[in-house]
Design an enzyme around this catalytic site. Structure first.
Site, PDB file in Angstrom:
ATOM      1  N   LYS A 115     -10.447  -8.207 -41.831  1.00  0.00           N
ATOM      2  CA  LYS A 115      -9.290  -8.410 -40.956  1.00  0.00           C
ATOM      3  C   LYS A 115      -8.170  -9.094 -41.719  1.00  0.00           C
ATOM      4  CE  LYS A 115      -7.839 -11.590 -38.090  1.00  0.00           C
ATOM      5  NZ  LYS A 115      -6.373 -11.496 -38.321  1.00  0.00           N
ATOM      6  N   GLY A 152      -8.744 -19.623 -44.780  1.00  0.00           N
ATOM      7  CA  GLY A 152      -7.681 -20.025 -43.867  1.00  0.00           C
ATOM      8  C   GLY A 152      -7.750 -21.517 -43.607  1.00  0.00           C
ATOM      9  N   SER A 153      -7.334 -21.918 -42.416  1.00  0.00           N
ATOM     10  CA  SER A 153      -7.246 -23.348 -42.114  1.00  0.00           C
ATOM     11  C   SER A 153      -8.630 -23.946 -41.863  1.00  0.00           C
ATOM     12  CB  SER A 153      -6.354 -23.560 -40.890  1.00  0.00           C
ATOM     13  OG  SER A 153      -6.918 -22.907 -39.773  1.00  0.00           O
ATOM     14  N   THR A 154      -8.747 -25.227 -42.109  1.00  0.00           N
ATOM     15  CA  THR A 154     -10.008 -25.925 -41.874  1.00  0.00           C
ATOM     16  C   THR A 154     -10.368 -25.896 -40.385  1.00  0.00           C
ATOM     17  OG1 THR A 154      -9.800 -27.269 -43.860  1.00  0.00           O
ATOM     18  CG2 THR A 154     -11.159 -28.183 -42.104  1.00  0.00           C
ATOM     19  N   GLY A 210     -11.804 -22.616 -39.690  1.00  0.00           N
ATOM     20  CA  GLY A 210     -13.097 -22.573 -40.385  1.00  0.00           C
ATOM     21  C   GLY A 210     -14.211 -23.163 -39.520  1.00  0.00           C
ATOM     22  N   CYS A 244      -3.365 -23.141 -51.093  1.00  0.00           N
ATOM     23  CA  CYS A 244      -4.345 -24.179 -50.759  1.00  0.00           C
ATOM     24  C   CYS A 244      -4.579 -25.126 -51.934  1.00  0.00           C
ATOM     25  CB  CYS A 244      -5.646 -23.530 -50.306  1.00  0.00           C
ATOM     26  SG  CYS A 244      -6.183 -22.214 -51.391  1.00  0.00           S
ATOM     27  N   GLU A 270      -2.571 -31.385 -44.930  1.00  0.00           N
ATOM     28  CA  GLU A 270      -2.107 -30.194 -45.653  1.00  0.00           C
ATOM     29  C   GLU A 270      -0.793 -29.717 -45.037  1.00  0.00           C
ATOM     30  OE1 GLU A 270      -4.305 -26.303 -45.358  1.00  0.00           O
ATOM     31  OE2 GLU A 270      -4.124 -26.370 -47.527  1.00  0.00           O
TER      32      GLU A 270
HETATM   33  P1  NAI Z   1      -5.355 -19.609 -39.689  1.00  0.00           P
HETATM   34  O1  NAI Z   1      -6.535 -20.294 -40.244  1.00  0.00           O
HETATM   35  O2  NAI Z   1      -5.133 -19.682 -38.202  1.00  0.00           O
HETATM   36  O3  NAI Z   1      -5.392 -18.044 -40.055  1.00  0.00           O
HETATM   37  C1  NAI Z   1      -6.116 -17.484 -41.126  1.00  0.00           C
HETATM   38  C2  NAI Z   1      -6.809 -16.229 -40.657  1.00  0.00           C
HETATM   39  O4  NAI Z   1      -7.734 -16.561 -39.624  1.00  0.00           O
HETATM   40  C3  NAI Z   1      -5.874 -15.177 -40.034  1.00  0.00           C
HETATM   41  O5  NAI Z   1      -6.340 -13.893 -40.377  1.00  0.00           O
HETATM   42  C4  NAI Z   1      -6.053 -15.402 -38.548  1.00  0.00           C
HETATM   43  O6  NAI Z   1      -5.793 -14.259 -37.771  1.00  0.00           O
HETATM   44  C5  NAI Z   1      -7.513 -15.778 -38.461  1.00  0.00           C
HETATM   45  N1  NAI Z   1      -7.890 -16.556 -37.287  1.00  0.00           N
HETATM   46  C6  NAI Z   1      -7.126 -17.448 -36.596  1.00  0.00           C
HETATM   47  N2  NAI Z   1      -7.824 -17.955 -35.565  1.00  0.00           N
HETATM   48  C7  NAI Z   1      -9.050 -17.386 -35.595  1.00  0.00           C
HETATM   49  C8  NAI Z   1     -10.224 -17.504 -34.797  1.00  0.00           C
HETATM   50  N3  NAI Z   1     -10.263 -18.317 -33.741  1.00  0.00           N
HETATM   51  N4  NAI Z   1     -11.315 -16.780 -35.141  1.00  0.00           N
HETATM   52  C9  NAI Z   1     -11.287 -15.966 -36.204  1.00  0.00           C
HETATM   53  N5  NAI Z   1     -10.214 -15.806 -36.996  1.00  0.00           N
HETATM   54  C10 NAI Z   1      -9.100 -16.500 -36.694  1.00  0.00           C
HETATM   55  O7  NAI Z   1      -4.076 -20.128 -40.447  1.00  0.00           O
HETATM   56  P2  NAI Z   1      -2.548 -20.066 -39.984  1.00  0.00           P
HETATM   57  O8  NAI Z   1      -2.447 -20.298 -38.515  1.00  0.00           O
HETATM   58  O9  NAI Z   1      -1.961 -18.825 -40.486  1.00  0.00           O
HETATM   59  O10 NAI Z   1      -1.944 -21.296 -40.792  1.00  0.00           O
HETATM   60  C11 NAI Z   1      -2.132 -22.614 -40.316  1.00  0.00           C
HETATM   61  C12 NAI Z   1      -2.403 -23.568 -41.428  1.00  0.00           C
HETATM   62  O11 NAI Z   1      -3.653 -23.245 -42.017  1.00  0.00           O
HETATM   63  C13 NAI Z   1      -1.423 -23.548 -42.585  1.00  0.00           C
HETATM   64  O12 NAI Z   1      -0.305 -24.337 -42.337  1.00  0.00           O
HETATM   65  C14 NAI Z   1      -2.277 -24.086 -43.699  1.00  0.00           C
HETATM   66  O13 NAI Z   1      -2.312 -25.490 -43.621  1.00  0.00           O
HETATM   67  C15 NAI Z   1      -3.657 -23.554 -43.386  1.00  0.00           C
HETATM   68  N6  NAI Z   1      -3.973 -22.342 -44.175  1.00  0.00           N
HETATM   69  C16 NAI Z   1      -4.767 -22.457 -45.274  1.00  0.00           C
HETATM   70  C17 NAI Z   1      -5.027 -21.356 -46.059  1.00  0.00           C
HETATM   71  C18 NAI Z   1      -5.881 -21.438 -47.274  1.00  0.00           C
HETATM   72  O14 NAI Z   1      -5.761 -20.611 -48.147  1.00  0.00           O
HETATM   73  N7  NAI Z   1      -6.783 -22.374 -47.360  1.00  0.00           N
HETATM   74  C19 NAI Z   1      -4.434 -20.035 -45.768  1.00  0.00           C
HETATM   75  C20 NAI Z   1      -3.659 -20.008 -44.549  1.00  0.00           C
HETATM   76  C21 NAI Z   1      -3.438 -21.132 -43.816  1.00  0.00           C
END
Ligand code: NAI
Ligand code: MG
Length: 503
Positions: free
Chosen positions: A197, A251-253, A256, A307, A405
């Site tokens: 996804k 993605g976000s903690t 996670g 990250c 972060e």
């Molecule tokens: P997010 O963690 O919400 O999104 C990342 C992925 O997870 C996207 O594909 C999203 O559709 C999916 N996702 C969101 N909620 C989900 C759920 N309940 N179940 C399964 N999948 C889900 O990150 P977002 O909202 O784009 O960014 C928020 C913050 O997260 C950023 O400001 C940053 O601090 C952090 N982040 C960290 C990343 C990393 O590489 N470690 C990458 C992106 C964001």
């Protein structure tokens, strides 16, 4: 569709426009399909805030179709009977497809994410195809071992390494195609089938790859499924699906932790690559001619939406002013503009939401007494999601901008006066995260001692942001579970079976 036409190079503009206008499709069971409920997600150019495409909004029923296709391909399909060499050849072909279409992918990535086209060309796209090339070679090198149990009688024992099965993969928007490659390549090399996804903010390169897989690769149907949708609508049902054996998430903690809960239903395996708050530590003997550009790159590469970005600068007080003057001058000279302009060095943030979030941290830094050395504001006269490279000084360890972060071009510098390594490492480690760190010194002993003291999955010495398919990548503490890249990435997608025969 009355959509905004972005500035693409004349040679590729018609092909990309045709792809964007042609309503990109999901890849499910070998076919390009729309979402069953017909929902669409607007895709915006972050440089203009204009809609440039609409992509399918997959929901639970589409996820279920994709998972069932992957299940069937794993349980009954030709994929599981294919030789390792043939599997490796197909993984390699994905790299060839991306390399052949490299310029098109670079432009799509820049349009979708906002990143400078020069960065997409130099980093995102080559790392993506090189990941497939590297992992393709692992397909034939997966091996168990023979073992000698100390049990009565004569026995023969060995281990088999087997693919874990159907894998759900959920990726973020900061390096869209590269994240897809980091996920797909090792899973396929290990023999798994996949439902990937893409992030709702950056679906274009993944769906273009889906189209090219159908046109130019010969994967059996169901082996690779690629979907786009929102986190709750599409990601959550994938993480909870009982027919999925493993979830790999970046993605976000916070999300996670939701993934871990969702995975509990059938105890699917989970690997996570989550947030970070990387320190970069500059010792008094550092070569500032290297540290200044290095820290600047560490802080602002990819708009700081990384990250492992160098977000906490710690510099010895004897060089603090010189270092920060240099970094601040370099940051102020970074040319901020639309990613597709070849002279741009830093693009907009990915979305209005991310700009709002990051701007909130800039405000919080000011409210808590931080001093803005440079930046802190956007670009006048544009609707794009721009924020200039921003550096805070006068910070303390309790401030939110030091602890949380930010995921944008905002960094915080603090001076230290005692170079005692344990105390410095304790300060660097004073975070719930543990993804990366960098250290700048000409003293090799100090460098390697710090490498041992820092609790993070990556430590860079006299450099920052060096990525390669051979280097394991992942986090200590709340930065995640498991490692991507390197031989360890295969481990994420393999089970171990112990076989014993009484002779
Ligand atoms: P997010 O963690 O919400 O999104 C990342 C992925 O997870 C996207 O594909 C999203 O559709 C999916 N996702 C969101 N909620 C989900 C759920 N309940 N179940 C399964 N999948 C889900 O990150 P977002 O909202 O784009 O960014 C928020 C913050 O997260 C950023 O400001 C940053 O601090 C952090 N982040 C960290 C990343 C990393 O590489 N470690 C990458 C992106 C964001
Ligand atoms: Mg989110």
């Amino acid at each position: 569709m009355n959509m905004h036409t972005p500035t693409l190079t004349p040679k590729l503009a018609p092909a990309i426009a045709a792809y964007l206008d042609g309503a990109p499709k999901l890849l499910i069971d070998g076919k390009l399909v729309s979402a069953k409920a017909g929902g669409l997600i607007d895709v915006r150019d972050p440089a203009t805030a204009q809609v440039v495409a609409r992509v399918p909004e997959a929901q639970a029923e589409d996820i279920d179709d994709a998972v069932r296709a992957a299940r069937k391909a794993f349980d009954d399909g030709p994929w599981s009977r294919m030789t390792a060499a043939d599997r490796g050849r197909l993984v390699h072909r994905l790299g060839e497809i991306i390399e052949r279409h490299a310029e098109e992918f670079a432009q799509l990535e820049s349009l979708d994410n906002g990143k400078p086209i020069a960065e997409a060309r130099a980093a995102d796209i080559p790392v993506a195809y090189n990941t497939f090339y590297y992992m393709a070679g692992w397909a034939t090198k997966i091996a168990g071992s023979t073992l000698s149990p100390s049990v009565p009688g004569e026995v023969h024992s060995y281990t088999l390494r087997e693919p874990v099965g159907v894998v759900g993969q959920i990726i973020p928007w900061n390096f869209p195609l590269m994240m897809a490659a980091w996920k797909l390549a090792p899973a396929l090399a290990a023999g798994c089938t996949v439902v990937l996804k893409a992030a709702e903010d950056t679906p274009l390169s993944a769906l273009r790859l889906a189209q090219l897989i159908v046109e130019e690769a010969d994967f059996p149907p169901g082996v690779i499924n690629i979907v786009t949708g929102y986190g709750e609508g599409a990601g959550a049902p994938l993480a909870a699906h009982p027919l999925v054996d493993k979830i790999a998430f970046t993605g976000s903690t916070d999300v996670g932790k939701l993934i871990v809960k969702a995975a509990a239903g059938n105890l699917k395996r989970v690997t996570l690559e989550l947030g970070g708050k990387a320190p970069t530590i500059v010792f008094p003997d550092a070569d500032l001619d290297r540290a200044i550009p290095g820290v600047t790159l560490g802080s602002f590469f990819a708009q700081g939406q990384v990250c492992v970005a160098a977000t906490r600068i710690y510099a010895h007080k004897s060089i603090f002013d010189r270092l920060m003057q240099g970094v601040s001058d370099a940051a102020a000279k970074i040319k901020v503009g639309p990613g597709l302009d070849p002279t741009t060095q830093m693009g907009p943030l990915v979305s209005a939401e991310q700009l709002r979030r990051v701007s909130g941290y800039v405000q919080s830094g000011r409210d808590e007494g931080g001093q803005v050395l440079t930046g802190g504001d956007g670009l006048p006269g544009t609707d794009g999601y721009f924020l200039k490279p921003t550096i805070f000084t006068n910070a303390n360890p309790d401030m939110r901008i030091v602890r949380e972060e930010i995921f944008g071009p905002v960094v915080v510098a603090q001076a230290f006066d005692d170079s005692e390594l344990d105390a410095l490492a304790a300060e660097a480690n004073n975070t719930e995260y543990g993804l990366a760190a960098s250290v700048w010194t000409q003293n090799a002993g100090v460098a390697h001692k710090m490498a041992r003291r820092i609790k993070a999955g990556t430590v860079w010495l006299n450099c920052h942001h060096v990525f390669d398919p051979v280097l394991p990548f992942g986090g200590y503490k709340q930065s995640g579970w498991g490692r991507e890249n390197g031989a360890q990435a295969l481990e994420n997608y393999l089970e171990t079976k112990a076989v014993t025969m009484a002779l």
